[in-house]
Design an enzyme around this catalytic site. Structure first.
Site, PDB file in Angstrom:
ATOM      1  N   GLU A  43       0.833  -1.205   0.000  1.00  0.00           N
ATOM      2  CA  GLU A  43       0.000   0.000   0.000  1.00  0.00           C
ATOM      3  C   GLU A  43       0.867   1.255   0.000  1.00  0.00           C
ATOM      4  OE1 GLU A  43      -0.126   1.940   3.001  1.00  0.00           O
ATOM      5  OE2 GLU A  43      -0.162   0.544   4.714  1.00  0.00           O
ATOM      6  N   ARG A  68       1.492  -2.858  12.310  1.00  0.00           N
ATOM      7  CA  ARG A  68       0.643  -3.691  11.452  1.00  0.00           C
ATOM      8  C   ARG A  68       0.157  -2.932  10.215  1.00  0.00           C
ATOM      9  NH1 ARG A  68       0.007  -8.246  14.165  1.00  0.00           N
ATOM     10  NH2 ARG A  68      -1.514  -9.072  12.686  1.00  0.00           N
ATOM     11  N   CYS A  73       7.554  -1.179  -2.348  1.00  0.00           N
ATOM     12  CA  CYS A  73       8.715  -2.070  -2.490  1.00  0.00           C
ATOM     13  C   CYS A  73       9.885  -1.704  -1.605  1.00  0.00           C
ATOM     14  CB  CYS A  73       9.150  -2.156  -3.951  1.00  0.00           C
ATOM     15  SG  CYS A  73       9.921  -0.664  -4.626  1.00  0.00           S
ATOM     16  N   HIS A 112      12.348   0.148  -8.702  1.00  0.00           N
ATOM     17  CA  HIS A 112      11.862  -1.056  -8.023  1.00  0.00           C
ATOM     18  C   HIS A 112      13.017  -1.754  -7.332  1.00  0.00           C
ATOM     19  CE1 HIS A 112       9.329  -4.318  -6.891  1.00  0.00           C
ATOM     20  NE2 HIS A 112      10.056  -5.199  -7.549  1.00  0.00           N
ATOM     21  N   ASP A 127      10.543 -11.432  -3.902  1.00  0.00           N
ATOM     22  CA  ASP A 127       9.961 -10.103  -4.107  1.00  0.00           C
ATOM     23  C   ASP A 127       8.566 -10.048  -3.492  1.00  0.00           C
ATOM     24  OD1 ASP A 127       9.171  -7.615  -4.907  1.00  0.00           O
ATOM     25  OD2 ASP A 127       9.687  -7.878  -7.017  1.00  0.00           O
TER      26      ASP A 127
END
Length: 275
Positions: A43, A68, A73, A112, A127
């Protein structure tokens, strides 16, 4: 300067629902990959609230494990870079260019982060931070043909002087990202992360994205104002998220992300509900 950090492995195991051994084996790597992607959602919600993403390992552990939350990435695979190294895996951070829905003649930014795990004489791609295509099983970096995962099949091909990590949609192979095998040292991760979370034209400043994998092969996602539950190429459920309060309810029920009642992600004319 990012400080050294010792991770609380038991707390991480509890966060992802994993109570097995923490040792550098392929079985453990597979278990962690599956449980992480099913438990910690991808997210970008902090970015939409104007918060800069901090890659300090202690802060990543606090956010994704103790609080939590999820992340993108640099957070997901940044956390795992430290945890897997602490377990004893030989892990190298690699850079890539995400190509989901991008034609080959378009050059995406190199923003990324994913991980190479050298284990038993072979290199594995790990990943947990590429959204709805996050790997629930590690895949071999140098192998021909289709590779099974707990969700959709994958493969790695070499074309046009580059490696392409691809996913099978049930109809076609689609590019997930391209890479050359170039390591992504800390300074490059910090620069790319800063661009990703602060540049007004960066993707995660312009969309709302949240995704999580199900243990039964399902993928759950929100893109802007649309929730989708799919299994492979089959869409099992889809609906419009029609208000900011509805968004909070879906984030809680489907992604296990709980926010105060009046939380809003952005304001004004956004492609997701803010009122």
């Amino acid at each position: 300067m990012i400080s050294p950090h010792v991770f609380h492995l038991q707390a991480y195991g509890e966060r992802i629902g994993y109570a097995g051994p923490m040792e550098p084996t392929l079985e453990v790597l597979r278990s962690i990959s599956e449980r992480h992607v099913c438990s910690i959602p991808f997210e970008n919600l902090d970015v939409l609230q104007g918060r800069e993403i901090n890659l300090d390992p202690a802060i990543l552990e606090q956010k994704l494990v103790n609080s939590r939350r999820g992340g993108y990435c640099f957070e997901q695979n940044g956390l795992m870079l430290g945890i897997l190294a602490q377990i004893g895996f030989e892990v190298t951070p690699l850079s890539g260019r995400v190509r989901i829905d991008a034609p080959r003649d378009y050059l995406p930014p190199r923003t990324h982060l994913f991980l190479n795990i050298h284990l038993e004489g072979q290199d594995w791609i790990f990943d947990v931070g590429v959204g709805g295509f996050s790997l629930t099983s590690p895949i071999l970096r140098h192998a021909e043909g289709k590779q099974a995962t707990l969700h959709e099949p994958r493969r790695v091909i070499f074309e046009e002087g580059r490696f392409f990590h691809q996913a099978w949609t049930g109809k076609d192979w689609v590019d997930v990202y391209e890479f050359t095998g170039e390591p992504m040292p800390l300074i490059d991760r910090e620069v790319s992360n800063w661009w990703t979370c602060t540049n007004p034209n960066a993707k995660f400043r312009r969309i709302l994205a949240c995704s999580r994998s199900g243990e039964d092969g399902q993928r759950l996602s929100i893109l802007n104002n649309r929730f989708t539950r799919r299994c492979g190429a089959d869409v099992l459920e889809q609906f419009e998220v029609d208000s900011a309060d509805h968004l909070l309810r879906v984030l809680s029920s489907e992604f296990r992300l709980d926010f105060p009642a009046r939380t809003r992600f952005g304001s004004g004319d956004q492609p997701w509900p803010t009122a």
